[in-house]
Design an enzyme around this catalytic site. Structure first.
Site, short mmCIF file in Angstrom:
data_model
loop_
_atom_site.label_atom_id
_atom_site.label_comp_id
_atom_site.label_asym_id
_atom_site.label_seq_id
_atom_site.Cartn_x
_atom_site.Cartn_y
_atom_site.Cartn_z
N CYS A 1 0.53 -0.90 0.02
CA CYS A 1 0.25 -0.04 -0.07
C CYS A 1 0.93 1.01 -0.41
CB CYS A 1 -0.86 0.08 0.69
SG CYS A 1 -1.98 -1.56 1.49
N ARG B 1 3.88 -0.13 -6.55
CA ARG B 1 3.54 -1.06 -5.51
C ARG B 1 2.33 -1.68 -5.53
NH1 ARG B 1 7.11 -0.34 -1.61
NH2 ARG B 1 6.19 -1.33 0.24
N TRP C 1 -3.50 -2.61 -1.34
CA TRP C 1 -3.65 -3.76 -1.87
C TRP C 1 -4.21 -5.13 -0.99
CZ3 TRP C 1 -1.48 -5.95 -6.67
CH2 TRP C 1 -1.46 -7.37 -6.58
N ASN D 1 -1.02 1.46 6.26
CA ASN D 1 0.27 0.52 5.60
C ASN D 1 0.44 -0.60 7.27
OD1 ASN D 1 -0.55 1.81 2.98
ND2 ASN D 1 1.58 2.34 2.99
N GLY D 2 -0.03 -1.23 6.87
CA GLY D 2 0.47 -2.84 7.37
C GLY D 2 -1.14 -3.49 8.37
N GLU E 1 17.08 -18.34 -6.62
CA GLU E 1 16.54 -16.87 -7.04
C GLU E 1 15.88 -17.12 -7.95
OE1 GLU E 1 15.90 -12.88 -7.61
OE2 GLU E 1 15.64 -14.23 -5.95
N LYS F 1 11.43 -15.79 -8.33
CA LYS F 1 11.22 -14.59 -10.33
C LYS F 1 10.63 -15.51 -11.18
CE LYS F 1 14.17 -10.82 -8.96
NZ LYS F 1 13.61 -11.66 -7.49
N GLU G 1 6.96 -15.39 -8.69
CA GLU G 1 6.94 -13.89 -9.16
C GLU G 1 5.87 -12.83 -9.36
OE1 GLU G 1 8.31 -10.58 -6.23
OE2 GLU G 1 10.25 -11.67 -7.17
N HIS H 1 16.51 -37.62 -4.35
CA HIS H 1 15.35 -37.48 -3.21
C HIS H 1 14.38 -37.17 -3.21
CE1 HIS H 1 19.68 -38.48 -1.08
NE2 HIS H 1 19.97 -37.64 -1.22
N LYS I 1 1.29 -5.19 -10.08
CA LYS I 1 2.21 -5.87 -8.92
C LYS I 1 3.41 -5.91 -8.82
CE LYS I 1 2.05 -9.19 -5.31
NZ LYS I 1 3.17 -9.53 -5.48
#
Length: 611
Positions: free
Chosen positions: A2, A27, A74, A100-101, A484, A488, A491, A507, A606
């Site tokens: 937010c 954001r 958000w 926010n929070g 990473e 990505k 995400e 395994h 986003k």
């Protein structure tokens, strides 16, 4: 995700709020709104969707007044909707808040307030704040906010406005970022959740700390503790300018920042490696040689991408310095207090310097007597202020939420610290140290070389655009590259991707490999090369598609891969800086192709940028 923007002054309040909110679009958000003080009342205009939709509403009716607050939301509590959009008002519309929070005890507070006669209109935790402040309001907004926050458990950056005090905003912070912008000209002030929002108007600011409250008028800014004790603040000058947050001709911020990595790496090195003898200078590090000599353990405190940068650092520090390193995500470290003691160095890695879980774990480490080194991008951030030592990455503003240039710069910064630690503890010969420093200094040029593969990587993204399941593999320095790379793709492309240490394939994960699976592996020259080749053969035996990131001079690797992405050769312990770049490009291009060609759009707003 937010964003908050507040303003008092003589400009067009709505236009100032909208400009600030537009700067926060990167954001991610699902709704937006403003509240403006107009002739003794508060007018709220809110909309689900983009700021452009809110702008259309404001063309029909634009409130005009000397102060206002705005927000991009958000969704956390309640789905995206106009009623759940911020700002939220009290029962009679005399008071409005943006926040926010997370208010952790909001259900308990809501039940009590409803029992007392308060009527709620939304499903959010934030509206609880509006009714709490209403409950305690006795003609003094500052006092009402202070008293109301005593009942609150959780995190917040909150700004409140009241129709009975139209020339005042009251803000407070606990764990969520908050910054005050001081007007360059008399008669105006700003408050926001992010420096980007105020950059078009001012570069003078106050950085607000946890447990602090701000009382703003157009002519004055007071900072106090939540208990009411005055706090003296120094003016902080924001180094970034508004132009640095523009896309510069690139389609998205993410791809712009991927291509900014050579420059960002050069900025991270700066004057830290100097002279023909390649002297290492970490002036301002803030940790004594005596402490570094007695450190028995290092614990990396980080989340997400930053934790994978820490994994690269773990490999280097253990190999070059002989100090054991623990890497765990900060949210889990909060439950592992015993890993910290007075002989432990915590390395806190955070691009923004405001990552809540990282800060919580840091505070626990401090209580146990550990010292902390901050590796962060934002000067004056909470992580920086709460650490004993500092190592800024100087990567410039990172607007794309999916971190790219900060990731490689974080690895580089930890490598620089690793070399300093090796020098202090005398674990490397001068000859080997100079060779490694020469390799570090060459990394920005090697990053430029790696980016030349972008057209080839785009072609591979097109070739494999039908693939919906991915495995990412790496060993040693490239376990982090695999983790990473998978993150990505998840995400920003929203595809099923898992990162593994390549040795773990036998395994269980091998059972997932079919002709409908693509495997991306980082295989560079080093002690793990032969074993990694064995893993590739196992995958091809099960008809998996294999794409390998390999050195430019590796002529053997094509025998074991369907496709090869070439990167320039460097020391294996340094190569994670370069190997991460193709992973970023591949994830970006796959996401963009899904958005344009497959009619299953990914939420690029986003994770990548603002359109």
């Amino acid at each position: 995700m937010c964003g908050i923007m507040g303003y008092l002054g003589n400009r067009d309040t709505v236009e100032v709020l909208l400009e600030g909110l537009r700067r926060l679009e990167y954001r991610g958000y699902d709704s937006a709104g403003v509240a403006v003080s107009v002739n003794g009342k508060i007018e709220l205009i809110k909309s689900k969707g983009k700021i452009s939709q809110l702008t259309e509403l404001l063309k029909k009716h634009k409130p005009e007044g000397p102060s206002g607050i705005g927000h991009t939301r958000w969704a956390t509590h309640g789905p995206p909707s106009t009623k759940n959009a911020h700002p939220h008002a009290d029962c009679k519309g005399h008071l409005a808040v943006v926040h926010n929070g997370i208010i952790e005890n909001y259900l308990e507070l809501r039940e009590k307030l409803e029992a007392e006669g308060h009527t709620f209109r939304s499903e959010t935790d934030t509206e609880t704040l509006a009714h709490l402040f209403e409950k305690y309001y006795k003609g003094d907004l500052e006092a009402a906010v202070r008293r109301g926050l005593k009942d609150v458990k959780g995190s917040y950056a909150v700004v409140a406005i009241c129709d009975k005090e139209p020339g005042k905003l009251v803000a407070a912070r606990q764990y969520s970022p908050l910054i005050v912008g001081l007007g360059e000209k008399p008669g105006e002030n700003f408050v926001a959740s992010d420096p980007s929002a105020i950059l078009p108007f001012t570069r003078k600011s106050y950085l607000i700390d946890n447990g602090e409250m701000v009382i703003l008028t157009a002519d004055k800014v007071e900072v106090k503790t939540l208990a009411g004790k005055p706090v003296k603040k120094s003016i902080f000058h924001i180094e970034w300018n508004a132009d640095m947050a523009e896309k510069g001709g690139y389609k998205h911020f993410m791809i712009k920042e991927i291509f900014e990595q050579p420059a960002a790496l050069r900025q991270t090195i700066g004057d830290r490696i100097v002279g023909r003898q390649l002297d290492l200078n970490l002036e301002g590090l803030g940790l004594s040689d005596a402490f570094l000599r007695r450190v028995k353990k290092i614990v990396v405190v980080a989340c997400g991408t930053a934790s994978y940068a820490g994994m690269a650092g773990q490999y280097a520090i253990e190999q070059l310095c002989g100090v054991p390193v623990v890497v765990d995500v900060a949210s889990e470290l909060q439950n592992r207090e015993c890993v910290f003691d007075k002989d432990t160095l915590g390395i806190a890695i955070s691009q923004s310097g405001e990552t809540a879980d990282t800060l919580q774990a840091m505070r626990m480490a401090k209580r146990r007597g550990a010292k902390l080194l901050a590796v962060t991008n934002v000067v004056g951030s909470s992580v920086a202020r709460e650490s004993d030592g500092l190592l800024y990455i100087h990567a410039g503003p990172e607007i794309g939420v999916a971190s790219t240039k900060a990731y490689t710069s974080q690895i580089l910064a930890v490598l620089l610290f690793c070399m300093h630690l090796a020098r202090v503890r005398e674990t490397l010969s001068p000859r080997v140290a100079r060779r490694l420093l020469r390799g570090i200094k060459a990394l920005p040029d090697l990053a430029e070389e790696a980016l030349k593969e972008s057209d080839h990587i785009l072609a591979l993204a097109k070739k494999y655009k039908h693939i919906k399941r991915y495995l990412y593999l790496g060993r040693g320095a490239h376990y982090c590259t695999a983790m990473e790379g998978a993150l990505k793709l998840k995400e920003i492309a929203y595809l099923d991707a898992e990162g593994y240490a390549a040795g773990e394939m036998k395994h269980g994960p091998l059972a997932l490999v079919t002709e409908e699976v693509a495997v991306l592996a980082a295989v560079v020259e080093g002690p793990h090369y032969e074993k990694s080749i064995g893993n590739l053969q196992e995958i091809r035996a099960r008809s998996g598609k294999v794409v390998v990131i390999a050195n430019q001079d590796d002529t053997e690797i094509k025998k074991y891969a369907d496709d090869v992405i070439r990167i320039p050769k460097t020391e294996e312990v340094l190569s994670s800086v370069i190997a991460g770049i193709p992973m970023q490009l591949y994830a970006y291009y796959v996401s963009d192709l899904w958005d344009r060609e497959i009619d299953q759009p990914r939420n690029l707003a986003k994770s990548v940028t603002v359109e």
